[in-house]
Design an enzyme around this catalytic site. Structure first.
Site, PDB file in Angstrom:
ATOM      1  N   LYS A 179      64.884  37.037  18.874  1.00  0.00           N
ATOM      2  CA  LYS A 179      64.389  37.318  20.218  1.00  0.00           C
ATOM      3  C   LYS A 179      63.060  38.052  20.074  1.00  0.00           C
ATOM      4  CE  LYS A 179      65.072  37.039  24.691  1.00  0.00           C
ATOM      5  NZ  LYS A 179      64.961  35.733  25.364  1.00  0.00           N
ATOM      6  N   ASP A 212      68.861  33.072  23.324  1.00  0.00           N
ATOM      7  CA  ASP A 212      69.445  32.526  24.547  1.00  0.00           C
ATOM      8  C   ASP A 212      69.344  30.997  24.567  1.00  0.00           C
ATOM      9  OD1 ASP A 212      66.710  32.991  24.602  1.00  0.00           O
ATOM     10  OD2 ASP A 212      66.628  33.531  26.717  1.00  0.00           O
ATOM     11  N   ASP A 236      76.859  37.495  14.783  1.00  0.00           N
ATOM     12  CA  ASP A 236      78.233  37.795  15.171  1.00  0.00           C
ATOM     13  C   ASP A 236      78.610  37.020  16.425  1.00  0.00           C
ATOM     14  OD1 ASP A 236      80.712  38.984  15.264  1.00  0.00           O
ATOM     15  OD2 ASP A 236      79.994  40.984  15.779  1.00  0.00           O
ATOM     16  N   ASP A 240      80.980  33.184  16.832  1.00  0.00           N
ATOM     17  CA  ASP A 240      82.167  33.027  17.670  1.00  0.00           C
ATOM     18  C   ASP A 240      82.018  31.796  18.566  1.00  0.00           C
ATOM     19  OD1 ASP A 240      83.327  35.218  16.548  1.00  0.00           O
ATOM     20  OD2 ASP A 240      83.503  36.378  18.404  1.00  0.00           O
TER      21      ASP A 240
END
Length: 344
Positions: A179, A212, A236, A240
């Site tokens: 980012k 994003d 992390d 997922d």
């Protein structure tokens, strides 16, 4: 003889580690296990110590370590979990978190478009820095003027080495996710190291996405990705997401690695799941596939592939735990995998 340190841990950890160790034993590799079954929340609640120096020495003296899960609802803070996981990652300098995601069967995907379901990628996550470095503090705690600060730490050495690993495991491409447009200082460091890494690997397709946008693209077409490399917190979260796209956390395996020293810790991605602990329905595939990564780390690629084929056969036959739509128990699924392993 090769020695593997084993930490069953808490909750469903011991339940899934049992079938995983059965699979490891069935491979006939002559591996000895050193089980540290006292490293758990019960010991921490009694002594206040998560991992002793003696425990670390036993783990250091092993070729690799296998962990079930850590965490207990009786502990309201993160000191215990950090005392095990973060201590191991930092003390052993396990700077790579390697999380592969592969769709084991079409029915497990949440995506509607069959052409975009076949995720087969790896998240390479920087594992010792970032927001999880533990640097920070607070003041005026409990007042209306409370201030809390967590430092997002990036070092040139840390960034450069995880980028180099990502290129080393790429089959066709590496995508840097950051980012940098909003987190400018760390982002600029990652971007500089990225430019240098790309120049060193001209034969590997390289791309860059903001986190994003990467999450959006993963949710719409995960087949576009091979290796995603990113920082600790983004890795992390994104891993997922890739686990969900591959069938859920129950099938997600991971490796914490130091490619230079050879030290390694393998663990399923799921946590201790206290809500289902003791019910016998925990999915052992994550732990079994972590054993496959461990065996591959030991140089036994053929045996690792055999474990993955056995898991794939069990999934294809629907002989799975309830989270994957089946009716079998943890132990029964372990038996199915062993049966598939023994087929000629």
């Amino acid at each position: 003889m090769t020695t593997i340190a084993v930490i069953p841990g808490d909750g469903i950890g011991p339940e899934v580690i049992g079938p995983a160790l059965d699979v490891l034993d069935a491979l006939g590799l002559g591996v000895r296990t050193d089980v540290l079954d006292h490293v758990n929340a019960e010991t921490y609640l009694r002594t206040g110590t998560a991992l002793t120096g003696a425990d670390l020495d036993r783990i250091r003296s092993s070729e690799a370590a296998l962990l079930g899960a850590v965490g207990d609802p009786r502990l309201s803070d993160t000191a215990y979990v950090r005392g095990v996981l973060t201590t191991l990652r930092l003390e052993l300098d396990l700077y790579v978190n390697y999380r592969p995601a592969r769709l084991w069967h079409d029915r497990l995907s949440p995506l509607r478009d069959p052409a975009r379901r076949a995720i087969d990628c790896v998240i390479v996550r920087e594992n010792t820095e970032g927001l999880y470095s533990g640097i920070g503090g607070g003041t005026r705690t409990g007042t209306p003027h409370e201030i809390a600060i967590d430092v997002d730490l990036s070092t040139r050495q840390g960034v450069a080495r995880v980028l180099e690993f990502a290129f080393s495991v790429a089959r066709r491409s590496v995508c840097l996710v950051d980012k940098a447009n909003a987190v400018r200082n760390g982002g600029q460091l990652w971007q500089r190291c990225w430019s240098e890494a790309v120049a060193r690997h001209p034969d590997v397709e390289a791309s860059h996405l903001y986190v994003d946008t990467a999450a959006l693209r993963l949710a719409t077409d995960p087949t576009a990705f091979d290796v995603i490399v990113t920082n600790n917190s983004y890795g992390d979260i994104l891993s997922d997401l890739t686990a969900a796209l591959a069938g859920g956390l129950g099938v997600a395996a991971s490796a914490n690695l130091n490619p230079v020293t050879g030290r390694a810790l393998f663990e399923p991605v799921h946590g201790s799941a206290p809500d289902i602990a003791g019910t016998g329905v925990a999915n052992p595939f994550g732990a079994i596939l972590s054993v496959a990564l461990l065996v591959e780390h030991l140089g036994r690629t053929e045996e690792a592939d055999a474990v993955r084929r056995a898991v794939a056969a069990a999934v294809a036959a629907g002989r799975v735990t309830p989270d994957l739509g089946g009716t079998l128990s943890t132990k029964e699924v372990g038996t199915v995998v062993l049966t598939e392993l023994r087929r000629p």
